[in-house]
Scaffold this motif. Structure first.
Motif, PDB file in Angstrom:
ATOM      1  N   UNK A 283       0.843  -1.191   0.000  1.00 19.66           N
ATOM      2  CA  UNK A 283       0.000   0.000   0.000  1.00 19.66           C
ATOM      3  C   UNK A 283       0.880   1.244   0.000  1.00 19.66           C
ATOM      4  N   UNK A 284       0.389   2.335  -0.573  1.00 13.66           N
ATOM      5  CA  UNK A 284       1.167   3.575  -0.547  1.00 13.66           C
ATOM      6  C   UNK A 284       1.290   4.084   0.876  1.00 13.66           C
ATOM      7  N   UNK A 285       2.362   4.796   1.176  1.00 14.35           N
ATOM      8  CA  UNK A 285       2.528   5.314   2.529  1.00 14.35           C
ATOM      9  C   UNK A 285       1.394   6.256   2.901  1.00 14.35           C
ATOM     10  N   UNK A 286       0.941   6.134   4.152  1.00 13.81           N
ATOM     11  CA  UNK A 286      -0.180   6.953   4.614  1.00 13.81           C
ATOM     12  C   UNK A 286       0.334   8.093   5.480  1.00 13.81           C
ATOM     13  N   UNK A 287      -0.395   9.198   5.505  1.00 12.69           N
ATOM     14  CA  UNK A 287       0.007  10.308   6.377  1.00 12.69           C
ATOM     15  C   UNK A 287      -0.121   9.913   7.835  1.00 12.69           C
ATOM     16  N   UNK A 288       0.693  10.495   8.681  1.00 14.63           N
ATOM     17  CA  UNK A 288       0.643  10.174  10.102  1.00 14.63           C
ATOM     18  C   UNK A 288      -0.639  10.722  10.715  1.00 14.63           C
ATOM     19  N   UNK A 289      -1.339   9.902  11.500  1.00  8.25           N
ATOM     20  CA  UNK A 289      -2.571  10.366  12.127  1.00  8.25           C
ATOM     21  C   UNK A 289      -2.274  11.273  13.318  1.00  8.25           C
ATOM     22  N   UNK A 290      -3.337  11.791  13.904  1.00  5.82           N
ATOM     23  CA  UNK A 290      -3.177  12.586  15.117  1.00  5.82           C
ATOM     24  C   UNK A 290      -2.597  11.706  16.217  1.00  5.82           C
ATOM     25  N   UNK A 291      -2.003  12.331  17.220  1.00  2.00           N
ATOM     26  CA  UNK A 291      -1.298  11.596  18.262  1.00  2.00           C
ATOM     27  C   UNK A 291      -2.256  10.719  19.062  1.00  2.00           C
ATOM     28  N   UNK A 292      -1.780   9.541  19.451  1.00  2.00           N
ATOM     29  CA  UNK A 292      -2.573   8.642  20.285  1.00  2.00           C
ATOM     30  C   UNK A 292      -2.426   9.063  21.752  1.00  2.00           C
ATOM     31  N   UNK A 293      -3.363   8.619  22.554  1.00  2.00           N
ATOM     32  CA  UNK A 293      -3.353   8.958  23.971  1.00  2.00           C
ATOM     33  C   UNK A 293      -2.306   8.124  24.700  1.00  2.00           C
ATOM     34  N   UNK A 294      -1.577   8.758  25.605  1.00  2.00           N
ATOM     35  CA  UNK A 294      -0.589   8.067  26.443  1.00  2.00           C
ATOM     36  C   UNK A 294      -0.933   8.368  27.898  1.00  2.00           C
ATOM     37  N   UNK A 295      -1.266   7.338  28.659  1.00  2.00           N
ATOM     38  CA  UNK A 295      -1.657   7.521  30.053  1.00  2.00           C
ATOM     39  C   UNK A 295      -0.435   7.852  30.912  1.00  2.00           C
ATOM     40  N   UNK A 296      -0.680   8.404  32.080  1.00  2.00           N
ATOM     41  CA  UNK A 296       0.399   8.703  33.019  1.00  2.00           C
ATOM     42  C   UNK A 296       1.166   7.419  33.339  1.00  2.00           C
ATOM     43  N   UNK A 297       2.493   7.522  33.281  1.00  2.00           N
ATOM     44  CA  UNK A 297       3.334   6.365  33.574  1.00  2.00           C
ATOM     45  C   UNK A 297       3.661   5.516  32.371  1.00  2.00           C
ATOM     46  N   UNK A 298       3.032   5.821  31.220  1.00  2.00           N
ATOM     47  CA  UNK A 298       3.305   5.069  29.997  1.00  2.00           C
ATOM     48  C   UNK A 298       4.266   5.835  29.094  1.00  2.00           C
ATOM     49  N   UNK A 299       4.940   5.082  28.250  1.00  2.00           N
ATOM     50  CA  UNK A 299       5.832   5.668  27.260  1.00  2.00           C
ATOM     51  C   UNK A 299       5.581   4.986  25.924  1.00  2.00           C
ATOM     52  N   UNK A 300       5.705   5.748  24.840  1.00  2.00           N
ATOM     53  CA  UNK A 300       5.568   5.194  23.492  1.00  2.00           C
ATOM     54  C   UNK A 300       6.894   5.271  22.759  1.00  2.00           C
ATOM     55  N   UNK A 301       7.183   4.240  22.010  1.00  2.00           N
ATOM     56  CA  UNK A 301       8.357   4.292  21.146  1.00  2.00           C
ATOM     57  C   UNK A 301       8.048   3.545  19.857  1.00  2.00           C
ATOM     58  N   UNK A 302       8.775   3.876  18.828  1.00  2.00           N
ATOM     59  CA  UNK A 302       8.607   3.242  17.527  1.00  2.00           C
ATOM     60  C   UNK A 302       9.797   2.331  17.256  1.00  2.00           C
TER      61      UNK A 302
END
Length: 326
Positions: free
Chosen positions: A15-34
């Motif tokens: 599939x063609x690359x898609x634009x990045x969506x709006x930021x997802x929710x991150x609860x207190x104490x959580x971390x996101x990484x790619x």
């Protein structure tokens, strides 16, 4: 056994690359990484353990879900494990895989590659619904990666699926997802969320107003994704294909091969995975323990996180006690 020994499946065009969506929710104490892997990028939601040196855990969501499905459970186990929850390819904040493979095997390969790349295995592995099928396959083909296995309403093959599960299965039929998308284009995000809650919760009234608001915001974000319906349809097709797969790669046969201590959790009000499957699952997973929650629906870890956490704690503590020789 290496991950390359998983059965091959047909893949879709890239599939063609898609634009990045709006930021997802991150609860207190959580971390996101790619995490970037060849042909695959995965978003991982971390809930670090309360102290260093705790064993790792990995949480795998179900169809249409995301790593946020584990946000209620993860902090309840943070004194026991160093937790991470993955967004499977095409779900949550993870973009589609380059090869378009949304099969159960494709998702299992993604989990295996994530664990191999991070060197975190063996982990205490959790799975819900489709994620339960994925976790079962991972535990069967790569026992070296799994300490214990906790399955919440795992999507294992049923000969007679409940009628309430038929619409989800119909998404696997080519063209149905697109038709449904067109028919439901005037539905609000809140209407969609309330429909999902009525299907997945034993008692939707347990959802707080704040929880409902967060779910609506997440639904709005997902509906902006150009690949939303494609990921749903292809993953649904992957589940149906896994149900019909026989021989040594059949999910029930693989359940019998799982060596890790296993906890099975079933809800009496589950409209997607029949409660009657609990007995068969308990017989298939050797030496497993079963937690039955009569009032729970399909996502017990969200409805009754304290009860699920207590059962998981017993499983993990018993495993660690034997491992430590105490």
């Amino acid at each position: 056994m290496s991950s390359t020994e998983l059965p091959e499946t047909r893949t879709a065009d890239t599939a063609p690359p898609a634009p990045r969506p709006r930021a997802v929710r991150v609860a207190d104490g959580e971390e996101l990484r790619s995490v970037a892997l060849p042909g695959l990028t995965l978003t991982v939601r971390s809930r670090p353990g309360d102290r260093s040196g705790l064993p790792p855990a990995l949480y795998v969501h179900g169809l249409g879900g995301s790593s946020q499905n584990w946000s209620a459970l993860m902090p309840l186990l943070a004194d026991l494990v160093d937790g991470e929850a993955v967004d499977l390819p095409g779900f949550g904040d993870s973009p589609p895989p380059d090869d378009g493979n949304y099969s159960v095997t494709g998702h299992a390969r993604a989990v295996i590659r994530l664990l191999d790349a991070a060197g975190r295995g063996p982990v205490h592995l959790f799975g819900n619904s489709m994620g339960g099928a994925v976790a079962t396959r991972v535990a069967a083909v790569r026992p070296d990666l799994v300490r214990t296995l906790t399955l919440v309403s795992p999507a294992l093959p049923e000969l007679r699926a409940q009628r309430t599960a038929w619409p989800t299965a119909l998404l696997a039929v080519p063209g149905v997802a697109g038709l449904f998308a067109r028919l439901s284009r005037d539905w609000t995000a809140e209407q969609r969320v309330r429909g999902v809650l009525s299907l997945c919760y034993g008692d939707p009234g347990r959802v707080t107003e704040e929880g409902l608001r967060h779910a609506v915001e997440e639904m709005e974000r997902r509906l902006e994704l150009p690949y939303f319906w494609d990921a749903m349809a292809r993953s649904s097709r992957g589940i149906v294909d896994a149900y019909t797969l026989g021989g040594q790669h059949g999910l029930w046969r693989q359940a019998e091969r799982v060596l890790a201590p296993t906890l099975l959790i079933y809800g009496g009000r589950d409209r997607l995975v029949s409660y009657r499957m609990a007995r068969r699952a308990a017989a298939a997973f050797r030496g497993s323990r079963l937690l039955s929650l009569p009032d729970a629906g399909h996502v017990a870890m969200m409805e009754y996180p304290e009860t699920v956490a207590a059962a998981a704690r017993e499983l993990i503590a018993d495993h660690d006690a034997r491992h430590d020789g105490s």
